[in-house]
Structure formats: structure tokens, C-alpha cells
Motif scaffolding. Sequence first.
Motif, PDB file in Angstrom:
ATOM      1  N   SER A  32       0.823  -1.229   0.000  1.00 44.32           N
ATOM      2  CA  SER A  32       0.000   0.000   0.000  1.00 44.32           C
ATOM      3  C   SER A  32       0.843   1.260   0.000  1.00 44.32           C
ATOM      4  O   SER A  32       0.361   2.332  -0.388  1.00 44.32           O
ATOM      5  CB  SER A  32      -0.905   0.016   1.239  1.00 44.32           C
ATOM      6  OG  SER A  32      -0.163   0.342   2.413  1.00 44.32           O
ATOM      7  N   GLY A  33       2.081   1.160   0.475  1.00 48.49           N
ATOM      8  CA  GLY A  33       2.918   2.341   0.610  1.00 48.49           C
ATOM      9  C   GLY A  33       2.478   3.264   1.734  1.00 48.49           C
ATOM     10  O   GLY A  33       3.012   4.367   1.886  1.00 48.49           O
ATOM     11  N   ILE A  34       1.532   2.836   2.539  1.00 47.98           N
ATOM     12  CA  ILE A  34       1.019   3.655   3.651  1.00 47.98           C
ATOM     13  C   ILE A  34       1.899   3.440   4.880  1.00 47.98           C
ATOM     14  O   ILE A  34       2.215   2.304   5.234  1.00 47.98           O
ATOM     15  CB  ILE A  34      -0.463   3.320   3.934  1.00 47.98           C
ATOM     16  CG1 ILE A  34      -1.325   3.784   2.747  1.00 47.98           C
ATOM     17  CG2 ILE A  34      -0.938   3.951   5.240  1.00 47.98           C
ATOM     18  CD1 ILE A  34      -2.758   3.294   2.764  1.00 47.98           C
ATOM     19  N   LYS A  35       2.308   4.553   5.494  1.00 47.75           N
ATOM     20  CA  LYS A  35       3.238   4.466   6.625  1.00 47.75           C
ATOM     21  C   LYS A  35       2.525   4.621   7.966  1.00 47.75           C
ATOM     22  O   LYS A  35       2.971   4.083   8.982  1.00 47.75           O
ATOM     23  CB  LYS A  35       4.294   5.596   6.507  1.00 47.75           C
ATOM     24  CG  LYS A  35       5.149   5.527   5.243  1.00 47.75           C
ATOM     25  CD  LYS A  35       5.965   4.250   5.175  1.00 47.75           C
ATOM     26  CE  LYS A  35       6.813   4.169   3.916  1.00 47.75           C
ATOM     27  NZ  LYS A  35       7.279   2.791   3.673  1.00 47.75           N
ATOM     28  N   THR A  36       1.444   5.388   7.984  1.00 43.36           N
ATOM     29  CA  THR A  36       0.772   5.753   9.233  1.00 43.36           C
ATOM     30  C   THR A  36      -0.728   5.737   8.998  1.00 43.36           C
ATOM     31  O   THR A  36      -1.215   6.451   8.124  1.00 43.36           O
ATOM     32  CB  THR A  36       1.187   7.191   9.646  1.00 43.36           C
ATOM     33  OG1 THR A  36       2.606   7.264   9.675  1.00 43.36           O
ATOM     34  CG2 THR A  36       0.634   7.549  11.013  1.00 43.36           C
ATOM     35  N   GLY A  37      -1.450   4.934   9.782  1.00 50.59           N
ATOM     36  CA  GLY A  37      -2.905   4.918   9.599  1.00 50.59           C
ATOM     37  C   GLY A  37      -3.522   3.738  10.294  1.00 50.59           C
ATOM     38  O   GLY A  37      -3.119   3.384  11.410  1.00 50.59           O
ATOM     39  N   ILE A  38      -4.509   3.123   9.629  1.00 47.23           N
ATOM     40  CA  ILE A  38      -5.168   1.957  10.215  1.00 47.23           C
ATOM     41  C   ILE A  38      -5.301   0.853   9.162  1.00 47.23           C
ATOM     42  O   ILE A  38      -5.221   1.113   7.956  1.00 47.23           O
ATOM     43  CB  ILE A  38      -6.568   2.285  10.776  1.00 47.23           C
ATOM     44  CG1 ILE A  38      -7.495   2.765   9.656  1.00 47.23           C
ATOM     45  CG2 ILE A  38      -6.508   3.319  11.880  1.00 47.23           C
ATOM     46  CD1 ILE A  38      -8.941   2.641  10.012  1.00 47.23           C
ATOM     47  N   ALA A  39      -5.527  -0.361   9.653  1.00 44.26           N
ATOM     48  CA  ALA A  39      -5.814  -1.505   8.775  1.00 44.26           C
ATOM     49  C   ALA A  39      -7.021  -2.235   9.353  1.00 44.26           C
ATOM     50  O   ALA A  39      -7.009  -2.622  10.523  1.00 44.26           O
ATOM     51  CB  ALA A  39      -4.611  -2.450   8.716  1.00 44.26           C
ATOM     52  N   VAL A  40      -8.057  -2.379   8.551  1.00 42.89           N
ATOM     53  CA  VAL A  40      -9.238  -3.149   8.958  1.00 42.89           C
ATOM     54  C   VAL A  40      -9.137  -4.532   8.319  1.00 42.89           C
ATOM     55  O   VAL A  40      -9.031  -4.647   7.093  1.00 42.89           O
ATOM     56  CB  VAL A  40     -10.536  -2.446   8.508  1.00 42.89           C
ATOM     57  CG1 VAL A  40     -11.748  -3.363   8.696  1.00 42.89           C
ATOM     58  CG2 VAL A  40     -10.726  -1.145   9.271  1.00 42.89           C
ATOM     59  N   VAL A  41      -9.149  -5.568   9.144  1.00 41.08           N
ATOM     60  CA  VAL A  41      -9.163  -6.943   8.640  1.00 41.08           C
ATOM     61  C   VAL A  41     -10.598  -7.440   8.763  1.00 41.08           C
ATOM     62  O   VAL A  41     -11.188  -7.391   9.851  1.00 41.08           O
ATOM     63  CB  VAL A  41      -8.197  -7.848   9.431  1.00 41.08           C
ATOM     64  CG1 VAL A  41      -8.144  -9.239   8.819  1.00 41.08           C
ATOM     65  CG2 VAL A  41      -6.807  -7.228   9.471  1.00 41.08           C
ATOM     66  N   PHE A  42     -11.164  -7.892   7.645  1.00 38.89           N
ATOM     67  CA  PHE A  42     -12.608  -8.159   7.581  1.00 38.89           C
ATOM     68  C   PHE A  42     -12.888  -9.540   6.995  1.00 38.89           C
ATOM     69  O   PHE A  42     -12.285  -9.944   5.997  1.00 38.89           O
ATOM     70  CB  PHE A  42     -13.272  -7.084   6.708  1.00 38.89           C
ATOM     71  CG  PHE A  42     -14.769  -7.261   6.594  1.00 38.89           C
ATOM     72  CD1 PHE A  42     -15.586  -6.944   7.660  1.00 38.89           C
ATOM     73  CD2 PHE A  42     -15.350  -7.742   5.429  1.00 38.89           C
ATOM     74  CE1 PHE A  42     -16.970  -7.117   7.577  1.00 38.89           C
ATOM     75  CE2 PHE A  42     -16.726  -7.917   5.329  1.00 38.89           C
ATOM     76  CZ  PHE A  42     -17.534  -7.604   6.416  1.00 38.89           C
ATOM     77  N   CYS A  43     -13.838 -10.244   7.625  1.00 37.37           N
ATOM     78  CA  CYS A  43     -14.277 -11.566   7.168  1.00 37.37           C
ATOM     79  C   CYS A  43     -15.661 -11.450   6.546  1.00 37.37           C
ATOM     80  O   CYS A  43     -16.617 -11.095   7.238  1.00 37.37           O
ATOM     81  CB  CYS A  43     -14.338 -12.504   8.376  1.00 37.37           C
ATOM     82  SG  CYS A  43     -15.153 -14.069   7.995  1.00 37.37           S
ATOM     83  N   PRO A  44     -15.824 -11.758   5.240  1.00 40.83           N
ATOM     84  CA  PRO A  44     -17.122 -11.608   4.589  1.00 40.83           C
ATOM     85  C   PRO A  44     -18.013 -12.852   4.712  1.00 40.83           C
ATOM     86  O   PRO A  44     -19.007 -12.942   3.993  1.00 40.83           O
ATOM     87  CB  PRO A  44     -16.732 -11.339   3.133  1.00 40.83           C
ATOM     88  CG  PRO A  44     -15.495 -12.142   2.935  1.00 40.83           C
ATOM     89  CD  PRO A  44     -14.770 -12.120   4.270  1.00 40.83           C
ATOM     90  N   HIS A  45     -17.659 -13.775   5.593  1.00 42.96           N
ATOM     91  CA  HIS A  45     -18.417 -15.017   5.757  1.00 42.96           C
ATOM     92  C   HIS A  45     -19.150 -15.028   7.092  1.00 42.96           C
ATOM     93  O   HIS A  45     -18.715 -14.383   8.047  1.00 42.96           O
ATOM     94  CB  HIS A  45     -17.478 -16.222   5.679  1.00 42.96           C
ATOM     95  CG  HIS A  45     -16.650 -16.242   4.442  1.00 42.96           C
ATOM     96  ND1 HIS A  45     -17.168 -16.567   3.219  1.00 42.96           N
ATOM     97  CD2 HIS A  45     -15.345 -15.926   4.236  1.00 42.96           C
ATOM     98  CE1 HIS A  45     -16.209 -16.480   2.300  1.00 42.96           C
ATOM     99  NE2 HIS A  45     -15.092 -16.095   2.890  1.00 42.96           N
ATOM    100  N   THR A  46     -20.235 -15.832   7.171  1.00 43.67           N
ATOM    101  CA  THR A  46     -21.055 -15.871   8.393  1.00 43.67           C
ATOM    102  C   THR A  46     -20.807 -17.131   9.224  1.00 43.67           C
ATOM    103  O   THR A  46     -21.470 -17.345  10.232  1.00 43.67           O
ATOM    104  CB  THR A  46     -22.556 -15.765   8.025  1.00 43.67           C
ATOM    105  OG1 THR A  46     -22.867 -16.815   7.099  1.00 43.67           O
ATOM    106  CG2 THR A  46     -22.871 -14.428   7.385  1.00 43.67           C
ATOM    107  N   THR A  47     -19.836 -17.928   8.815  1.00 43.05           N
ATOM    108  CA  THR A  47     -19.409 -19.083   9.619  1.00 43.05           C
ATOM    109  C   THR A  47     -17.881 -19.090   9.744  1.00 43.05           C
ATOM    110  O   THR A  47     -17.226 -20.130   9.690  1.00 43.05           O
ATOM    111  CB  THR A  47     -19.905 -20.423   9.026  1.00 43.05           C
ATOM    112  OG1 THR A  47     -19.517 -20.494   7.643  1.00 43.05           O
ATOM    113  CG2 THR A  47     -21.414 -20.530   9.102  1.00 43.05           C
ATOM    114  N   ALA A  48     -17.322 -17.886   9.887  1.00 43.06           N
ATOM    115  CA  ALA A  48     -15.890 -17.707  10.098  1.00 43.06           C
ATOM    116  C   ALA A  48     -15.725 -16.394  10.853  1.00 43.06           C
ATOM    117  O   ALA A  48     -16.697 -15.657  11.048  1.00 43.06           O
ATOM    118  CB  ALA A  48     -15.143 -17.673   8.766  1.00 43.06           C
ATOM    119  N   ALA A  49     -14.512 -16.092  11.299  1.00 41.24           N
ATOM    120  CA  ALA A  49     -14.305 -14.890  12.106  1.00 41.24           C
ATOM    121  C   ALA A  49     -12.866 -14.401  11.984  1.00 41.24           C
ATOM    122  O   ALA A  49     -12.010 -15.116  11.446  1.00 41.24           O
ATOM    123  CB  ALA A  49     -14.627 -15.187  13.569  1.00 41.24           C
TER     124      ALA A  49
END
Lengths: 146, 146, 146
Positions: A32-49
Motif C-alpha cells: 500500500s505504501g502507507i506508513k501511518t494509519g489503520i488496517a481493517v481486517v474483515f471476514c465476509p463469511h457468516t461461519t468464520a471470524a
Amino acid sequence: MKTYLKKINLETKKQFEIVDITVTVQAAVIESGIKTGIAVVFCPHTTAAIRLNHNEPLLMQDFMKSLYRLLPIDISYSHDLFEVRQNIAPNERSNGHAHVKSFLLGSSESLIVEQGAVLLGSKQSIFFVELDGGRSREAYVRIMGE
Amino acid sequence: MKTYLKKINLETKKQFEIVDITVTVQAAVIESGIKTGIAVVFCPHTTAAIRLNHNEPLLMQDFMKSLYRLLPIDISYSHDLFEVRQNIAPNERSNGHAHVKSFLLGSSESLIVEQGAVLLGSKQSIFFVELDGGRSREAYVRIMGE
Amino acid sequence: MKTYLKKINLETKKQFEIVDITVTVQAAVIESGIKTGIAVVFCPHTTAAIRLNHNEPLLMQDFMKSLYRLLPIDISYSHDLFEVRQNIAPNERSNGHAHVKSFLLGSSESLIVEQGAVLLGSKQSIFFVELDGGRSREAYVRIMGE
């Protein structure tokens, strides 16, 4: 401000399986080349997390045993009463237990990006938690910052 | 866009302890000068968690009692089988139960920053949840916005 | 960078109720004009939660039954010992069980905004989880991006 999105493709093999995606998430931050910020890790399934914890092999058994003890596979889940449910997909599984486990755990974790990397504790890994595998699965990482 | 990072240092005294970090997080928003955006509160430990709830002393007992009832300390956790585990640190604790509690609760909460403050309900406090103290601990707050 | 805040007003009718707010959250993204970024869905209450899962009617019963089995309403919660508690509000309820359920589930989920919409799996809905209704409730959505 920059944004970056990475899709992670996974193939799980077992009903319960913890896939460590830490290296892939860290690679996404570099891409991403991003040095400062946030990262959202997301699961698009309803039987996983998505969860974070210590990647120690015996501990993986504890996560599994505890989830199966709290939400057993051999009690009745209304979701699995195929005789009364509507609109059932042809490949539908008896996976009420896995939906409830996913509901209890959660679909996202928000992480901090600092100095071009995800800030993690020394024992911390990022987990895709499979609760109804084996399947083809996806996880997403959104990175946002400067 | 502006970003700001605050590290919060904590010293916990008990195995289970809830530390209210609301005031420190609100102070971080003021320090950041950010008026509108988000705040990610993050726990870099694998036997602790971040949660929000009502800071009522008797309720803290309910959180503790419920977690210990669901994930008792006196059942077997594979993580504590030191006779079979590899790469054990010299100061390793029997804390399988605390890892599972942390896994169940979660490592981050994402909050909304509006009018220069974290938007919280009138009964809502931000908790660092210690599950294997007493220890020196850290929490991080990333604020991002304008 | 743009930010947008939407307040969602809800009226719940039952003690346990799952309100599907997916359409309202997707509408907020359109209103925001933001194409790429993140959306934080936030619950400002201490006896409610935000979760994602499959909106299948029988599964809603499983979420309810599992939460009441794990955290029964008919065991003792210290929060409900009104004879020893301080500063009790006139309209205080016996809702210790609901606080613990909310604590276990969590107050926020972070979602990804891509191509002007929240990125969700095909079976995924966004839930406001009422644990101590019926009441007037609020949820907030913060959208941030470009």
C-alpha cells in the motif's frame, strides 16, 4: 490520504481451522505504501471470524475445544431444521453451531499502522478463524492513511 | 488528514482486572487536535482485551464470574501442558484460560470521534480487560481524521 | 478526505431482538458520497451490541437460545443486587445478564467501503443486537474516505 484494498484467498481443509494471515496482512501494508494509519481486517463469511492471539499449536486446540464445549455440535440448532426452513440452498450444510460461534467472535478487527507496518504485540498473530470448513474463503484488508 | 498515536502504560495488580481508560482516550483525542474521525483502541497482548461497558463496581464482578464460569481455570488447557510444548519462555505462566478469554472477547474496538471527543453513550466506558495479571501492560489509541 | 456521521434511531419491542440495519448503513454510504474507505458501525449502549451474520429467521432463535444458555437470566448477577448497589437510577432494570452478553459480543464492527458501498459477503447482514429491550435505541455509522 491513500487507501488500499487486498483480498486474501484461502482454502481451508477442516471444520475448525485457524489460518495465520499475519504475513499476508503485513505484506499488504508494504504494497500500500502507507506508513501511518489503520488496517481493517474483515471476514465476509457468516461461519468464520477474525481474531488475534498467540500462534502456539497446543493453544489452537484450546480455542477449538472451548468453542465446541460452549457451542456443541450435537445439540439442536433451529437453523438446521431443514424440514421447516424456507429458501434452502441446494448445498446447505447443518452449520447452525458455526453461525453462532461466528456471531460470538466477530467479523472484524481494527489494527494500527505505524512506521509502515501493522503494530502488533510480540506474541500476536492475525487469525482467519474457520468454523465450517473446508471451503474456499476470502478475507479482506483495507489500509487507510498516509 | 491527521493521524495521532498514543501509547497507554498500565500496571495491573490482579489476575482479572478491568481498567477504565476512558479519560486517557478522551485526552488523546484532545492532544491530537482531531475534531472529526475515528479512534481505534487496540490491545497488543494475547491475554487481555478491549471492551466497552458500564463501569459499575458490582457489574465488574459479573464480567469476572461469567468469564470464569464459561472458561474455568481448573479444567485442562493444552497450552498449559508444559511437558509436551516446544519453545517455552523461562517465565511462562499456566494461562491457557486467559488466552481463550482474550480470543473470545477481542483485541480492538473502533470508536467515532465527533466535535473533538469520542462519541460514547452516557453509561459507556472504555475498558482494558486484564485476564492474566498483574503485569506491565500497554494499550494503543490511533486517532485519524480532520 | 471526507467524513460522514449517521445516527440510526431504533425502537425495539422484545428483550432479545435482532434488528437488521444493513439497508440503512448502505444508504448512509450513498448519502456520504464516499466511494472508498471504511465504515465504523457503533452501539452507544451497554446492553446491546453490533454483530454481522446471516439474517435467517430460525438462526435468530439460535443466537438467542445460545446467549441465554451461556448467560442465563435466572442465575445471580451482582449488578442486580439493588440492596447493596449505590447510585441506582429510578428506572433501573435487573439487567446484569444483558450487560454481560453485550460485553461478550462487542460494541463495534469495522467495515470496508469500496465502489460506493459497504463490502459484505452474499449472506452477510449488519445487526443491532438488542439484549435488554424494548427501548428507544441508537446506532451510529461513521464513514471516512474519499
